[in-house]
Design an enzyme around this catalytic site. Structure first.
Site, PDB file in Angstrom:
ATOM      1  N   LYS A  39     -33.521  34.423 -32.103  1.00 60.52           N
ATOM      2  CA  LYS A  39     -32.557  33.329 -32.306  1.00 60.52           C
ATOM      3  C   LYS A  39     -31.668  33.171 -31.075  1.00 60.52           C
ATOM      4  O   LYS A  39     -31.662  34.064 -30.200  1.00 60.52           O
ATOM      5  CB  LYS A  39     -31.705  33.619 -33.549  1.00 60.52           C
ATOM      6  CG  LYS A  39     -30.922  34.911 -33.479  1.00 60.52           C
ATOM      7  CD  LYS A  39     -30.260  35.239 -34.803  1.00 60.52           C
ATOM      8  CE  LYS A  39     -29.588  36.608 -34.707  1.00 60.52           C
ATOM      9  NZ  LYS A  39     -28.463  36.773 -35.603  1.00 60.52           N
ATOM     10  N   ARG A 137     -21.719  38.632 -46.323  1.00 57.37           N
ATOM     11  CA  ARG A 137     -22.003  37.363 -45.650  1.00 57.37           C
ATOM     12  C   ARG A 137     -23.023  36.632 -46.509  1.00 57.37           C
ATOM     13  O   ARG A 137     -22.818  36.506 -47.704  1.00 57.37           O
ATOM     14  CB  ARG A 137     -22.536  37.703 -44.242  1.00 57.37           C
ATOM     15  CG  ARG A 137     -22.017  36.862 -43.146  1.00 57.37           C
ATOM     16  CD  ARG A 137     -22.434  37.380 -41.780  1.00 57.37           C
ATOM     17  NE  ARG A 137     -23.867  37.622 -41.645  1.00 57.37           N
ATOM     18  CZ  ARG A 137     -24.468  38.009 -40.523  1.00 57.37           C
ATOM     19  NH1 ARG A 137     -23.750  38.234 -39.439  1.00 57.37           N
ATOM     20  NH2 ARG A 137     -25.760  38.196 -40.465  1.00 57.37           N
ATOM     21  N   TYR A 266      -7.467  29.548  -8.818  1.00 58.68           N
ATOM     22  CA  TYR A 266      -6.422  28.909  -9.621  1.00 58.68           C
ATOM     23  C   TYR A 266      -5.325  29.898  -9.997  1.00 58.68           C
ATOM     24  O   TYR A 266      -5.608  31.043 -10.381  1.00 58.68           O
ATOM     25  CB  TYR A 266      -7.020  28.376 -10.930  1.00 58.68           C
ATOM     26  CG  TYR A 266      -7.882  27.149 -10.760  1.00 58.68           C
ATOM     27  CD1 TYR A 266      -7.349  25.956 -10.293  1.00 58.68           C
ATOM     28  CD2 TYR A 266      -9.227  27.190 -11.094  1.00 58.68           C
ATOM     29  CE1 TYR A 266      -8.144  24.829 -10.155  1.00 58.68           C
ATOM     30  CE2 TYR A 266     -10.026  26.071 -10.962  1.00 58.68           C
ATOM     31  CZ  TYR A 266      -9.478  24.885 -10.488  1.00 58.68           C
ATOM     32  OH  TYR A 266     -10.258  23.779 -10.359  1.00 58.68           O
ATOM     33  N   MET A 314     -14.755  27.293 -13.122  1.00 58.52           N
ATOM     34  CA  MET A 314     -15.951  26.825 -13.834  1.00 58.52           C
ATOM     35  C   MET A 314     -17.235  27.059 -13.030  1.00 58.52           C
ATOM     36  O   MET A 314     -18.268  27.435 -13.580  1.00 58.52           O
ATOM     37  CB  MET A 314     -15.815  25.335 -14.191  1.00 58.52           C
ATOM     38  CG  MET A 314     -16.889  24.859 -15.145  1.00 58.52           C
ATOM     39  SD  MET A 314     -16.820  23.111 -15.499  1.00 58.52           S
ATOM     40  CE  MET A 314     -15.304  22.952 -16.392  1.00 58.52           C
TER      41      MET A 314
HETATM   42  C1  LIG Z   1     -29.980  38.924 -40.511  1.00 54.69           C
HETATM   43  C2  LIG Z   1     -30.247  39.562 -39.202  1.00 54.69           C
HETATM   44  N1  LIG Z   1     -31.245  40.449 -39.088  1.00 54.69           N
HETATM   45  C3  LIG Z   1     -31.528  41.066 -37.919  1.00 54.69           C
HETATM   46  C4  LIG Z   1     -30.774  40.809 -36.793  1.00 54.69           C
HETATM   47  C5  LIG Z   1     -31.087  41.550 -35.522  1.00 54.69           C
HETATM   48  O1  LIG Z   1     -30.032  42.421 -35.236  1.00 54.69           O
HETATM   49  P1  LIG Z   1     -30.002  43.237 -33.871  1.00 54.69           P
HETATM   50  O2  LIG Z   1     -29.883  42.207 -32.793  1.00 54.69           O
HETATM   51  O3  LIG Z   1     -28.766  44.051 -33.979  1.00 54.69           O
HETATM   52  O4  LIG Z   1     -31.247  44.006 -33.793  1.00 54.69           O
HETATM   53  C6  LIG Z   1     -29.728  39.910 -36.868  1.00 54.69           C
HETATM   54  C7  LIG Z   1     -28.912  39.657 -35.689  1.00 54.69           C
HETATM   55  O5  LIG Z   1     -27.760  39.428 -35.665  1.00 54.69           O
HETATM   56  C8  LIG Z   1     -29.444  39.252 -38.104  1.00 54.69           C
HETATM   57  O6  LIG Z   1     -28.458  38.372 -38.216  1.00 54.69           O
END
Ligand SMILES: Cc1ncc(COP(=O)(O)O)c(C=O)c1O
Length: 374
Positions: A39, A137, A266, A314
């Site tokens: 992700k 969560r 700056y 920046m």
């Molecule tokens: C639901 C979930 N599973 C797995 C992971 C992977 O975690 P990590 O990057 O600590 O291995 C994440 C990352 O934030 C997550 O949100």
């Protein structure tokens, strides 16, 4: 001297990602699948390229947080099982299901939505039932409600229970006992869901739990941070055999003589305490080098560390090269990574910013091209 490659560049070693995955897969064990979490553009490293490297290293599934992410991944990986871990609106769910991705479920309302959309498509939705075992969560807090949901899904021809899962809140704190408590809460629920859906995948562990707690491995581990060679425990990745994959590079665009008392940047937050030379690097917070690193970081040039002085702007920042420097315009600079025997870890940058390595690499902006090497 070699031509600088550009004002700001993230070089990502895909060989390192592959080796990190191999190590994690080995730690997880033969019967446990490795799901690579890619992700947020692969934690800033480049999702598709890192996903391909992860698959070469033994990952068999990919996970993301958002529907748009899964659409992009599906274009690159037509046959790999994909999992969207995050919350989805109706429109996002439709997008995710169109890619045949697995999705997360924890409420009856979402079950009804999934069932309707899957019915319309004429193909069952594959869902992973999520228990909130203590993260507080996403997920169903009440085990009985989740089991009721599982029973309902088990009877629904439009739903296939593909998994049961949870997420840990403190896996990165080895001294903390909460992971064990979460495991204790999760295990009986996972077993009960498995009675309803014997083929479903049970999963809980992130990178830290994968490295720290074999009892958390179940059928699959979901590793993100460690696949990129970053330390889930915020120390040195080498302590776990992990290799950082990303290097953030720039170059010295100019070298200027500063009289004692002359200021850089700056707000004039730094003044030369004595006559010195200052290097100007054309990289700044627009590239993800956070302003909090003003007067609070070190940058590698010619294999040596130099203090970042003045305020990060920046597009530029300045470093104090000291009196009588041998650094010339065009010299390569490394803000995260290695040069000679010196290295600046993302973990060091994170500690200076009082944050975590995740945020450091995720923060490298889109303006920075990613270059992939093996
Ligand atoms: C639901 C979930 N599973 C797995 C992971 C992977 O975690 P990590 O990057 O600590 O291995 C994440 C990352 O934030 C997550 O949100």
């Amino acid at each position: 001297m070699a031509e600088p490659k550009g004002r700001a560049l993230a070089v990502v070693d895909l060989g390192a990602v592959e080796r990190n995955c191999r190590l994690l897969k080995e730690r997880a064990g033969e019967r446990t699948e490795l799901c690579a979490v890619v992700k947020a553009n692969g934690y800033g490293h480049g999702a598709a390229a890192c996903a391909a490297a992860a698959l070469r290293g033994g990952a068999t599934r990919l996970a993301v947080a958002a529907a748009a992410e899964v659409t992009e991944l599906r274009m690159h990986f037509p046959d790999v099982p994909l999992f969207v871990m995050g919350a989805l609106t109706e429109e996002e769910l439709a997008t995710a299901l169109a890619t045949e991705a697995h999705v997360s479920m924890w409420s009856e309302g979402f079950h009804e939505l999934c069932s309707r959309l899957a019915g319309d498509r004429g193909r069952p939705a594959r869902v992973h039932l999520k228990l909130d075992s203590g993260m507080g969560r996403l997920g169903q807090r009440d085990p009985d409600v989740l089991l009721e949901l599982a029973r309902g899904c088990g009877l629904d021809p439009h739903i296939e229970i593909a998994g049961v899962w949870t997420h840990f809140a403190t896996a990165d704190e080895p001294e903390d006992g909460f992971l064990a408590e979460q495991l204790q809460t999760f295990r009986p629920v996972a077993e009960a869901v498995r009675e309803i859906a014997p083929e479903c995948t049970v999963h809980a562990a992130n990178s830290a739990a994968t490295l720290r707690e074999p009892a958390s491995h179940f059928d699959m581990v979901r590793c993100g941070i460690a696949i990129y060679g970053l330390d889930p425990f915020h120390g040195d990745p080498a302590d776990h055999g992990l290799e950082p994959a990303l290097e953030l590079q720039s170059y010295v665009a100019d070298v200027k003589r500063f009289e004692r008392g002359a200021s850089a940047g700056y707000g004039r937050t730094w003044r030369a305490p004595e006559e010195t030379w200052v290097g100007v690097l054309p990289i700044g917070y627009g590239d993800g080098v956070r302003r909090g690193l003003s007067n609070n970081a070190e940058v590698l040039v010619n294999g040596r560390r130099y203090p970042l002085v003045g305020t990060v702007s920046m597009d530029n920042l300045t470093i104090d090269l000291g009196p009588g420097t041998d650094v010339e315009p065009g010299a390569a600079a490394v803000l995260i990574g290695k040069q000679g025997s010196e290295r600046v870890l993302a973990e060091e940058v994170a500690a200076r910013l009082q944050t975590i390595n995740y945020e450091v690499t995720c923060g490298i902006s889109q303006r920075v091209p990613r270059e992939f090497t093996e």
